[in-house]
Design an enzyme around this catalytic site. Structure first.
Site, mmCIF file in Angstrom:
data_model
loop_
_atom_site.group_PDB
_atom_site.id
_atom_site.type_symbol
_atom_site.label_atom_id
_atom_site.label_comp_id
_atom_site.label_asym_id
_atom_site.label_seq_id
_atom_site.Cartn_x
_atom_site.Cartn_y
_atom_site.Cartn_z
ATOM 1 N N GLU A 114 -22.399 -19.025 -8.490
ATOM 2 C CA GLU A 114 -23.173 -20.246 -8.678
ATOM 3 C C GLU A 114 -22.397 -21.462 -8.193
ATOM 4 O O GLU A 114 -22.956 -22.400 -7.647
ATOM 5 C CB GLU A 114 -23.528 -20.404 -10.156
ATOM 6 C CG GLU A 114 -24.569 -19.405 -10.605
ATOM 7 C CD GLU A 114 -24.694 -19.355 -12.117
ATOM 8 O OE1 GLU A 114 -25.798 -19.069 -12.575
ATOM 9 O OE2 GLU A 114 -23.698 -19.585 -12.796
ATOM 10 N N GLN A 115 -21.086 -21.463 -8.426
ATOM 11 C CA GLN A 115 -20.254 -22.589 -8.034
ATOM 12 C C GLN A 115 -20.339 -22.826 -6.534
ATOM 13 O O GLN A 115 -20.418 -23.955 -6.064
ATOM 14 C CB GLN A 115 -18.802 -22.308 -8.430
ATOM 15 C CG GLN A 115 -17.940 -23.550 -8.486
ATOM 16 C CD GLN A 115 -16.618 -23.276 -9.163
ATOM 17 O OE1 GLN A 115 -16.273 -22.140 -9.441
ATOM 18 N NE2 GLN A 115 -15.874 -24.330 -9.414
ATOM 19 N N VAL A 160 -19.549 -21.219 -15.762
ATOM 20 C CA VAL A 160 -19.897 -21.149 -14.347
ATOM 21 C C VAL A 160 -19.379 -19.829 -13.799
ATOM 22 O O VAL A 160 -18.298 -19.367 -14.181
ATOM 23 C CB VAL A 160 -19.319 -22.348 -13.558
ATOM 24 C CG1 VAL A 160 -17.813 -22.276 -13.438
ATOM 25 C CG2 VAL A 160 -19.936 -22.440 -12.169
ATOM 26 N N SER A 161 -20.195 -19.209 -12.937
ATOM 27 C CA SER A 161 -19.723 -18.017 -12.213
ATOM 28 C C SER A 161 -19.374 -18.462 -10.810
ATOM 29 O O SER A 161 -19.896 -19.455 -10.308
ATOM 30 C CB SER A 161 -20.796 -16.924 -12.178
ATOM 31 O OG SER A 161 -21.924 -17.372 -11.471
ATOM 32 N N THR A 162 -18.492 -17.721 -10.144
ATOM 33 C CA THR A 162 -18.065 -18.074 -8.779
ATOM 34 C C THR A 162 -19.263 -18.197 -7.853
ATOM 35 O O THR A 162 -19.363 -19.109 -7.038
ATOM 36 C CB THR A 162 -17.093 -17.015 -8.234
ATOM 37 O OG1 THR A 162 -16.032 -16.872 -9.165
ATOM 38 C CG2 THR A 162 -16.532 -17.432 -6.899
#
Length: 502
Positions: free
Chosen positions: A12-13, A8-10
């Site tokens: 997308e989160q 997960v990238s920040t």
């Protein structure tokens, strides 16, 4: 052993609610067993191939430790189709089964086509997200919003209003740094001296560090934000996202965009324009002016230049008929010197006395100060130039608006031939070019006038320092500091010397 890969990238989160816990939970359901190994990359973009957990998974697949890899979706492996296919090929070549929670993946021509299409769509989606975010940031910047906290010493970030505001305590230190660098004083010498002084006083840096480095002081002195000029969209960071995962030689460097792409944001100023420009002039000469101390001190070191060969002149100790003498010379004995010099030599005591007596004349006689720096009507000239600059900027704005209107009329299908439009655009462009040239020349003239006026102020400051100390109490360091405050360079000719002030 079954492997689960989650990423997960920040971005997308926050935007899509992808959480690592949810990914792992869904993958465990698909595995139907608790005997799994988890490979998790936290806050890493899918554009980067060299990720810590993914690299470990690929190595374990090569070692034969993994029999099946389960992932929520292909775009968790990578957001780039090429990288996706590379990883998939590596896994399947080892006879390892690749399974996705969202959609079955079959090793058939149709399955491969569908898989490639999904990868291409994911890559396209990522590119569109980046493009929209970039466009949105630029639009906010054009509206005068500061996009993030740039950690500028002397300022704080007001996130609510998207502005930078003055930090009063840090602003005092900024003033101190510029004063130490531009005012006559014997407390510090040069940038390195300022860094040591700030460290000794226990003043923390912006990030709270106890030690100031000379490069930090230098960058602060060069930052135009202190005059009220702050630019966004100045640096091009494209391709730098994965730098921390790359070897030093493979990292993508940050580059400066063309100046016309910079977006200027108005911000409160801390330092006057003339003081800042004076600091820039001193910075260009700082290496010469504040060179490391040699065994023997020279009053004019770093200021002298031969008027004929243009070499800098340095102080040296030599022998003349068995006696030790000190001279300034332009002779360069260093191997590979571009210009060995014409061999000019001047006795140190003679030149020091001549220059110091000239400086004393300026400091002791007010009319000499005025004669050395003031030109009749300079203040009026600067005022006229400001009015003319405003007029030219207004004219340039009108020409740009005219070009836009002309193109709009043409695209709306009005009765205008293509040839007429081209000719009109050509004339407008030529007019804009002429106006911009006049504006640049006037801006340079205004800057020069302001610097001459500021030169008078520098001499007045030096005179104030001189009289506060008293002629008899001036030390060698006092004299050295005074001379450097008012003198930009001294050129030595065969029968004369020329002293250039700021």
């Amino acid at each position: 052993m079954i492997a689960i890969y989650a990423r997960v990238s920040t971005e997308e989160q926050v935007k899509k609610g992808f959480s690592l816990e949810d990914q792992i939970k869904e993958c465990r359901k698909k595995a139907k067993t608790d005997e799994v190994m988890e490979y998790v990359d936290r806050g890493v973009s899918g554009e980067i191939l060299d990720r810590h957990a993914l690299t470990k998974l690929r190595n374990d697949v090569k070692e034969g430790l993994i029999t099946k890899v389960i992932c929520l979706d292909p775009d968790r492996l990578s957001r780039k189709l090429m990288n996706q296919l590379i990883i998939t090929d590596e896994i399947e070549k080892r006879g390892v089964q690749l399974v996705f929670v969202n959609g079955e993946y079959t090793k058939t021509p149709e399955g491969n086509l569908f898989y490639s299409m999904r990868g291409a769509i994911a890559e396209f989606e990522k590119a569109k997200i980046n493009e929209r975010m970039s466009r949105g940031r630029k639009e906010k910047a054009r509206q005068g919003k500061v996009l993030r906290n740039f950690q500028i010493y002397g300022y704080d970030y007001d996130k609510e209003h998207g502005k930078i505001v003055i930090n009063e305590e840090e602003a005092k230190v900024v003033h101190l740094i510029f004063d130490l660098f531009t005012q006559p004083n014997t407390m510090v010498e040069g940038i390195n001296g300022i860094a040591k002084y700030l460290t000794s006083k226990g003043i923390p840096t912006k990030r709270g560090a106890k030690v100031w480095h000379r490069q930090v002081v230098r960058q602060l002195l060069m930052n135009r934000v202190y005059t009220g000029e702050f630019y966004q969209n100045r640096w091009n960071t494209e391709g730098m996202l994965g730098n921390k995962y790359k070897f030093k030689e493979d990292r993508v460097p940050m580059t400066v965009r063309p100046k016309e792409e910079w977006i200027r944001i108005e911000c409160p100023s801390i330092i006057e324009e003339q003081i800042f420009e004076h600091a820039q002039t001193l910075l260009t000469e700082s290496r010469r002016r504040w060179a490391k101390k040699s065994k023997n001190e020279y009053l004019l070191s770093g200021l002298l230049r031969c008027g004929d060969c243009n070499n800098t002149m340095v102080g040296v100790k030599t022998k003349n008929w068995g006696q030790t003498v000190f001279i300034y010379t332009d002779k360069k004995n260093t191997s590979g010197a571009k210009n060995p010099g014409c061999g000019r030599k001047v006795y140190v005591p003679k030149l020091d006395e001549e220059v110091w007596e000239t400086i004393l004349e300026w400091l002791n006689t007010p009319e000499e100060i005025a004669a050395a720096t003031e030109r009749e009507g300079e203040e009026k000239s600067v005022h006229f130039e400001e009015i003319e600059i405003d007029r030219l900027q207004s004219e340039i704005k009108k020409v740009k608006t005219g070009k836009k209107r002309l193109l709009a009329l043409f695209t709306q299908g009005l009765d205008l031939s293509e040839e007429e439009v081209k000719q009109s655009l050509k004339e407008l462009k030529e007019k804009e070019k002429r106006l911009q040239k006049d504006l640049d020349e006037l801006g340079a003239k205004k800057k020069s006038s302001e610097q001459h006026i500021y030169g008078k102020k520098l001499l007045e400051e030096a005179a104030e320092f001189y009289f506060s100390k008293g002629k008899e109490e001036l030390s060698f360091e006092d004299k050295k500091s005074l001379i450097r405050h008012v003198v930009k360079e001294i050129r030595i000719y065969k029968d004369s010397i020329q002293i250039y002030t700021f």
